[in-house]
Design a protein around this motif. Structure first.
Motif, PDB file in Angstrom:
ATOM      1  N   GLY A  40       0.856  -1.178   0.000  1.00 61.05           N
ATOM      2  CA  GLY A  40       0.000   0.000   0.000  1.00 61.05           C
ATOM      3  C   GLY A  40       0.890   1.224   0.000  1.00 61.05           C
ATOM      4  N   ARG A  41       0.516   2.236   0.744  1.00 62.64           N
ATOM      5  CA  ARG A  41       1.336   3.446   0.869  1.00 62.64           C
ATOM      6  C   ARG A  41       2.080   3.396   2.192  1.00 62.64           C
ATOM      7  N   ASN A  42       3.382   3.323   2.124  1.00 65.10           N
ATOM      8  CA  ASN A  42       4.198   3.264   3.338  1.00 65.10           C
ATOM      9  C   ASN A  42       4.097   4.579   4.104  1.00 65.10           C
ATOM     10  N   LYS A  43       4.037   4.488   5.426  1.00 65.37           N
ATOM     11  CA  LYS A  43       3.945   5.670   6.287  1.00 65.37           C
ATOM     12  C   LYS A  43       5.315   6.081   6.819  1.00 65.37           C
ATOM     13  N   GLY A  44       6.346   5.852   6.018  1.00 64.46           N
ATOM     14  CA  GLY A  44       7.698   6.204   6.433  1.00 64.46           C
ATOM     15  C   GLY A  44       8.333   5.154   7.313  1.00 64.46           C
ATOM     16  N   LEU A  45       7.815   3.928   7.286  1.00 59.50           N
ATOM     17  CA  LEU A  45       8.288   2.876   8.180  1.00 59.50           C
ATOM     18  C   LEU A  45       9.258   1.939   7.479  1.00 59.50           C
ATOM     19  N   ASP A  46      10.105   1.306   8.259  1.00 59.78           N
ATOM     20  CA  ASP A  46      10.963   0.239   7.778  1.00 59.78           C
ATOM     21  C   ASP A  46      10.134  -1.036   7.718  1.00 59.78           C
TER      22      ASP A  46
ATOM     23  N   ASP B 212      -3.094   4.802  -1.576  1.00 55.73           N
ATOM     24  CA  ASP B 212      -2.657   4.750  -2.969  1.00 55.73           C
ATOM     25  C   ASP B 212      -3.778   4.243  -3.869  1.00 55.73           C
ATOM     26  N   TRP B 213      -4.468   3.183  -3.425  1.00 53.37           N
ATOM     27  CA  TRP B 213      -5.541   2.592  -4.224  1.00 53.37           C
ATOM     28  C   TRP B 213      -6.935   2.905  -3.697  1.00 53.37           C
TER      29      TRP B 213
END
Length: 440
Positions: free
Chosen positions: A343-349, A416-417
Motif C-alpha cells: 500500500g502506501r508506506n507511512k515512512g516505516l521500515d 494509494d488505491w
C-alpha cells in the motif's frame, strides 16, 4: 482564552468541532487550511469565520504572532511551518483534548497504543454501559472529544488517544490512561521514532495521585514509561493484575472468562480484552458487566475478520493492520499464510516483516510499497507483485494450500488505491466472494 484569536491549522472534522465550541464561547478564531475547497469555505462561512487558504511559508510567522494559541489538526506533520513558527514566536500549541478538559470535568478514560486502540476503546465503552454507566466514545473517532462533551447524558468519555493529539497536549490528564503497546508508526507525521514515542508517553506526563495508569507488562517500552504517581494497574498474557492463567482470563482472583467460551481468542485479542477489562473496572465497571461483554464480543470489522473458507483455505480481512508490528501479530495468529501486503508506506521500515517469514508460504505485494514488501521477504519466501486487488486475490489463492490462510494484512496505509482501510478491506472481501461464487 479571550482577546487575541485562536489559530486553527487545518479545518477538517476535529478543528471544525473546535471552532464551533470556541465561537459559541465568544473566542475569536482564525482558521487556515492547506487544501481548502468550496465545501470547507461553506463550512467556515456557516460558523461565521473566514478561512485563510493555503498560507505561504512566510505568512505563518504573522498568523502565529497574532494568535493567542495554535490548535493543529490531528495528523499535521511536525515539519509543518505553522509549528516551527509557533515555537519561534513562543505561541502555545494546544490540542482539542486540552480544550475539552478545560471545558468539562467529567471522567475521561484514555487509550493509546500503536495497535488495538479502537478495539479496546469500544470494549471499554461497552463494559461501562453493561455496568449501567453511560459512556461516549470520542477522540480519534468520528466524534472529537470537544464534540462529545456536548452530550449532557454521558457520565464518562472513553477516548481513543492518538499520538497526533497527545503530542500537542499541554494539560490533558485522563482519569484512567492505558498504553497498550509501542512499535514504529506514523513516521510520515512524526519527525522521528523518538518523537512518536514521546507523543505516546504524553498520556502519563501529567499523572498525579488521582490518575490510574493501566500498563501492559508485555511491552518493555510501555513499562519503562510507567508513571511514578497515582494508582498502577497492570495486565499481560502471563503476569499482571489482569492476566491469562489456566486457560482463562483473570482480574486478580476473579475469573473473567474461559478462553474456550470467547469468540475472539488470538493472543493479541486476549491482550486487548484484558486491557479493556482493566480500564473499564478502573472507571467503575462491575465484574458482571465486564464478563458479559467479553463473552459477546465478536470483534470489529477489518481486524482478522474471516471472510470465507473455501477449498480448505481461510480468507481473512485484516486491512486495519497498517504497521509491520500488526502484520506480524496477524501472521502468528493465522497460521500458515499467503500474505497480501503493501500500500502506501507511512515512512516505516518494512524489514521487520521478515520476522514472520517462516509462517508465510508466499507473499503477494501490492500498491506503492510493493517493491519494499518484496525486499523484506527476499530470500526467505516467494514474493510476486500484483497490479490490482483482483490479481492479488487470484495469485494468493493459487499459492495457498489446504489448511492455509490467505491474509490481507497490508502493513501500509490504503491511500494509494483506496480512500480508507475499510474500503480496501471491503473490496478484498468482495473479490474473494466473487472468486469462490459468493458462498463460503
Amino acid at each position: 482564552m479571550s482577546g487575541a484569536p485562536i489559530l486553527l491549522v487545518g479545518f477538517a472534522v476535529a478543528n471544525q468541532a473546535v471552532c464551533a465550541q470556541l465561537t459559541e464561547r465568544g473566542h475569536p478564531v482564525v482558521a487556515t487550511d492547506d487544501a481548502a475547497d468550496d465545501q470547507l469555505r461553506s463550512q467556515a462561512a456557516g460558523l461565521g469565520i473566514d478561512l485563510r487558504e493555503r498560507p505561504a511559508v512566510d505568512d505563518w510567522l504573522a498568523l502565529v504572532a497574532d494568535a493567542r494559541a495554535v490548535v493543529p489538526t490531528p495528523g499535521l506533520p511536525e515539519s509543518h511551518p505553522a509549528l516551527s513558527a509557533a515555537m519561534a514566536a513562543g505561541t502555545p500549541v494546544v490540542s482539542e483534548f486540552d480544550l475539552a478538559q478545560r471545558w468539562d470535568s467529567r471522567p475521561t478514560l484514555a487509550v493509546t497504543g500503536t495497535n488495538g486502540k479502537t478495539t479496546v476503546t469500544v470494549l471499554v465503552a461497552a463494559m461501562l454501559e453493561a455496568s449501567g454507566i453511560e459512556a461516549s466514545v470520542a477522540g480519534n473517532t468520528e466524534t472529537p472529544l470537544v464534540e462529545a462533551i456536548r452530550d449532557p447524558q454521558s457520565a464518562a468519555f472513553v477516548v481513543e488517544a492518538s499520538s497526533f493529539r497527545l503530542g500537542h497536549s499541554q494539560c490533558f490528564r485522563p482519569s484512567v490512561g492505558a498504553w497498550l503497546n509501542f512499535a514504529p508508526d506514523h513516521l510520515d507525521v512524526h519527525a522521528s521514532l523518538d518523537s512518536y514515542r514521546r507523543a505516546k508517553a504524553a498520556l502519563w506526563r501529567r499523572a498525579d495521585e488521582h490518575t490510574t495508569a493501566v500498563v501492559n507488562r508485555d511491552d518493555p517500552i510501555v513499562v519503562s514509561h510507567t508513571p511514578g504517581k497515582g494508582r498502577l494497574v497492570t495486565y499481560g498474557l502471563s503476569e499482571g493484575d489482569f492476566r491469562v492463567s489456566g486457560g482463562a482470563l483473570w482480574a486478580g482472583s476473579e475469573k473473567l472468562a474461559d478462553i474456550a467460551e470467547l469468540r475472539r481468542s488470538q493472543p493479541h485479542e486476549l491482550s486487548n480484552q484484558l486491557a479493556a477489562a482493566a480500564v473499564a473496572m478502573a472507571g467503575g465497571a462491575h465484574l458482571q458487566g465486564v464478563k458479559t461483554v467479553m463473552r459477546e464480543w465478536s470483534g470489529l470489522p477489518h481486524r482478522m475478520m474471516l471472510v470465507a473458507e473455501h477449498g480448505g483455505v481461510r480468507y481473512y480481512d485484516d486491512s486495519k493492520a497498517t504497521t509491520p508490528h500488526a502484520v506480524c501479530a496477524a501472521v502468528r495468529s493465522a497460521g500458515p499464510a499467503v500474505l497480501i501486503a503493501g500500500g502506501r508506506n507511512k515512512g516505516l521500515d518494512l524489514g521487520p516483516l521478515a520476522e514472520v517469514a517462516d509462517g508465510v508460504r508466499a507473499v503477494v505485494a501490492i500498491g506503492e510499497a510493493a517493491s519494499e514488501v518484496e525486499r523484506a521477504f527476499a530470500g526467505r519466501c516467494p514474493a510476486a507483485p500484483a497490479e490490482s486487488m483482483d490479481e492479488a486475490v487470484r495469485l494468493a489463492a493459487e499459492r495457498a494450500r489446504f489448511g492455509d490462510a490467505v491474509l490481507l494484512s497490508p502493513g501500509c496505509a490504503s491511500f494509494d488505491w483506496y480512500g480508507s482501510y475499510a474500503e480496501r478491506g471491503d473490496h478484498f472481501a468482495q473479490v474473494v466472494l466473487q472468486m469462490i461464487g459468493g458462498s463460503p
